[in-house]
Motif scaffolding. Structure first.
Motif, PDB file in Angstrom:
ATOM      1  N   GLU A  25      75.092 133.011  89.833  1.00  0.00           N
ATOM      2  CA  GLU A  25      75.426 134.280  90.476  1.00  0.00           C
ATOM      3  C   GLU A  25      76.341 134.064  91.682  1.00  0.00           C
ATOM      4  N   ALA A  26      76.078 132.987  92.434  1.00  0.00           N
ATOM      5  CA  ALA A  26      76.912 132.674  93.598  1.00  0.00           C
ATOM      6  C   ALA A  26      78.321 132.282  93.164  1.00  0.00           C
ATOM      7  N   ARG A  27      78.426 131.541  92.074  1.00  0.00           N
ATOM      8  CA  ARG A  27      79.747 131.114  91.603  1.00  0.00           C
ATOM      9  C   ARG A  27      80.561 132.308  91.109  1.00  0.00           C
ATOM     10  N   VAL A  28      79.938 133.209  90.389  1.00  0.00           N
ATOM     11  CA  VAL A  28      80.645 134.403  89.914  1.00  0.00           C
ATOM     12  C   VAL A  28      81.072 135.255  91.110  1.00  0.00           C
ATOM     13  N   TRP A  29      80.217 135.368  92.098  1.00  0.00           N
ATOM     14  CA  TRP A  29      80.582 136.099  93.320  1.00  0.00           C
ATOM     15  C   TRP A  29      81.832 135.482  93.940  1.00  0.00           C
ATOM     16  N   GLU A  30      81.889 134.157  94.014  1.00  0.00           N
ATOM     17  CA  GLU A  30      83.062 133.483  94.562  1.00  0.00           C
ATOM     18  C   GLU A  30      84.326 133.822  93.770  1.00  0.00           C
ATOM     19  N   HIS A  31      84.217 133.801  92.444  1.00  0.00           N
ATOM     20  CA  HIS A  31      85.379 134.150  91.614  1.00  0.00           C
ATOM     21  C   HIS A  31      85.889 135.554  91.943  1.00  0.00           C
ATOM     22  N   ASN A  32      84.971 136.445  92.252  1.00  0.00           N
ATOM     23  CA  ASN A  32      85.348 137.838  92.505  1.00  0.00           C
ATOM     24  C   ASN A  32      85.723 138.142  93.955  1.00  0.00           C
ATOM     25  N   ASN A  33      85.378 137.259  94.883  1.00  0.00           N
ATOM     26  CA  ASN A  33      85.524 137.622  96.290  1.00  0.00           C
ATOM     27  C   ASN A  33      86.282 136.653  97.186  1.00  0.00           C
ATOM     28  N   LEU A  34      86.316 135.384  96.868  1.00  0.00           N
ATOM     29  CA  LEU A  34      86.980 134.442  97.765  1.00  0.00           C
ATOM     30  C   LEU A  34      88.498 134.603  97.705  1.00  0.00           C
ATOM     31  N   PRO A  35      89.152 134.485  98.839  1.00  0.00           N
ATOM     32  CA  PRO A  35      90.610 134.683  98.888  1.00  0.00           C
ATOM     33  C   PRO A  35      91.395 133.440  98.457  1.00  0.00           C
ATOM     34  N   ASP A  36      91.232 133.030  97.202  1.00  0.00           N
ATOM     35  CA  ASP A  36      91.952 131.873  96.673  1.00  0.00           C
ATOM     36  C   ASP A  36      93.102 132.381  95.803  1.00  0.00           C
ATOM     37  N   VAL A  37      94.220 132.676  96.415  1.00  0.00           N
ATOM     38  CA  VAL A  37      95.344 133.296  95.714  1.00  0.00           C
ATOM     39  C   VAL A  37      95.934 132.414  94.623  1.00  0.00           C
ATOM     40  N   GLY A  38      95.709 131.119  94.672  1.00  0.00           N
ATOM     41  CA  GLY A  38      96.280 130.232  93.669  1.00  0.00           C
ATOM     42  C   GLY A  38      95.417 130.043  92.437  1.00  0.00           C
ATOM     43  N   SER A  39      94.215 130.566  92.442  1.00  0.00           N
ATOM     44  CA  SER A  39      93.318 130.320  91.313  1.00  0.00           C
ATOM     45  C   SER A  39      93.585 131.278  90.159  1.00  0.00           C
ATOM     46  N   TYR A  40      93.193 130.847  88.970  1.00  0.00           N
ATOM     47  CA  TYR A  40      93.380 131.644  87.759  1.00  0.00           C
ATOM     48  C   TYR A  40      92.648 132.984  87.868  1.00  0.00           C
ATOM     49  N   ARG A  44      93.018 137.852  88.335  1.00  0.00           N
ATOM     50  CA  ARG A  44      92.499 138.579  87.174  1.00  0.00           C
ATOM     51  C   ARG A  44      91.127 139.190  87.446  1.00  0.00           C
ATOM     52  N   ARG A  45      90.907 139.637  88.665  1.00  0.00           N
ATOM     53  CA  ARG A  45      89.622 140.223  89.056  1.00  0.00           C
ATOM     54  C   ARG A  45      89.516 141.662  88.625  1.00  0.00           C
ATOM     55  N   PRO A  46      88.298 142.139  88.426  1.00  0.00           N
ATOM     56  CA  PRO A  46      87.037 141.419  88.526  1.00  0.00           C
ATOM     57  C   PRO A  46      86.774 140.590  87.268  1.00  0.00           C
ATOM     58  N   VAL A  47      85.901 139.590  87.432  1.00  0.00           N
ATOM     59  CA  VAL A  47      85.459 138.791  86.298  1.00  0.00           C
ATOM     60  C   VAL A  47      84.007 139.129  86.019  1.00  0.00           C
ATOM     61  N   THR A  48      83.623 138.969  84.760  1.00  0.00           N
ATOM     62  CA  THR A  48      82.262 139.257  84.322  1.00  0.00           C
ATOM     63  C   THR A  48      81.706 138.039  83.606  1.00  0.00           C
ATOM     64  N   LEU A  49      80.521 137.614  83.978  1.00  0.00           N
ATOM     65  CA  LEU A  49      79.874 136.483  83.325  1.00  0.00           C
ATOM     66  C   LEU A  49      79.491 136.865  81.899  1.00  0.00           C
ATOM     67  N   VAL A  50      79.900 136.039  80.915  1.00  0.00           N
ATOM     68  CA  VAL A  50      79.574 136.354  79.520  1.00  0.00           C
ATOM     69  C   VAL A  50      78.822 135.245  78.806  1.00  0.00           C
ATOM     70  N   PHE A  51      78.733 134.051  79.419  1.00  0.00           N
ATOM     71  CA  PHE A  51      78.053 132.940  78.740  1.00  0.00           C
ATOM     72  C   PHE A  51      77.680 131.858  79.742  1.00  0.00           C
ATOM     73  N   THR A  52      76.499 131.246  79.542  1.00  0.00           N
ATOM     74  CA  THR A  52      76.091 130.079  80.327  1.00  0.00           C
ATOM     75  C   THR A  52      75.316 129.098  79.460  1.00  0.00           C
ATOM     76  N   GLU A  53      75.434 127.831  79.796  1.00  0.00           N
ATOM     77  CA  GLU A  53      74.600 126.755  79.256  1.00  0.00           C
ATOM     78  C   GLU A  53      74.307 125.830  80.431  1.00  0.00           C
ATOM     79  N   THR A  54      73.067 125.400  80.560  1.00  0.00           N
ATOM     80  CA  THR A  54      72.688 124.520  81.657  1.00  0.00           C
ATOM     81  C   THR A  54      72.335 123.148  81.114  1.00  0.00           C
ATOM     82  N   TYR A  55      72.813 122.129  81.811  1.00  0.00           N
ATOM     83  CA  TYR A  55      72.600 120.739  81.423  1.00  0.00           C
ATOM     84  C   TYR A  55      71.884 120.000  82.534  1.00  0.00           C
TER      85      TYR A  55
END
Length: 99
Positions: A25-40, A44-55
């Motif tokens: 949840e924190a990582r998705v929040w970062e994708h949607n809110n942090l001011p990283d203008v160079g990131s993919y 393309r905001r907002p982003v929505t989480l659609v899949f996870t796998e934990t290892y």
């Protein structure tokens, strides 16, 4: 040390595959809110989480992230939809192969 491989759907319909050791949840929040203008995802905001796998092992998560990043859109969508039986049949170009 656990690692989560995740896929987010971007506002333009594209997918971004990533890996995180923090709560997803924190990582998705970062994708949607942090001011990283160079990131993919920043373009393309907002982003929505659609899949996870934990290892349990970070190296396993890194290998899985790399594998998924090499997949076609159609194969990623089969994974997101939990259609695991379709994965072996999907080619690199995103078409079903006939046997």
């Amino acid at each position: 040390m656990q690692a989560t491989v995740y896929i987010v759907r971007c506002s333009d319909g594209s997918y971004y595959t990533g890996l995180t050791r923090q709560p997803i949840e924190a990582r998705v929040w970062e994708h949607n809110n942090l001011p990283d203008v160079g990131s993919y995802t920043a373009k393309r905001r907002p982003v929505t989480l659609v899949f996870t796998e934990t290892y349990d092992r970070l190296l396993d998560g890194i290998a899985r992230e790399k594998q998924i990043k090499g997949w076609s859109r159609r194969k990623k969508e089969a994974l997101i939809g939990l259609h695991y039986e379709d994965l072996p049949q999907l080619s690199r170009r995103g078409h079903l192969t006939s046997d």
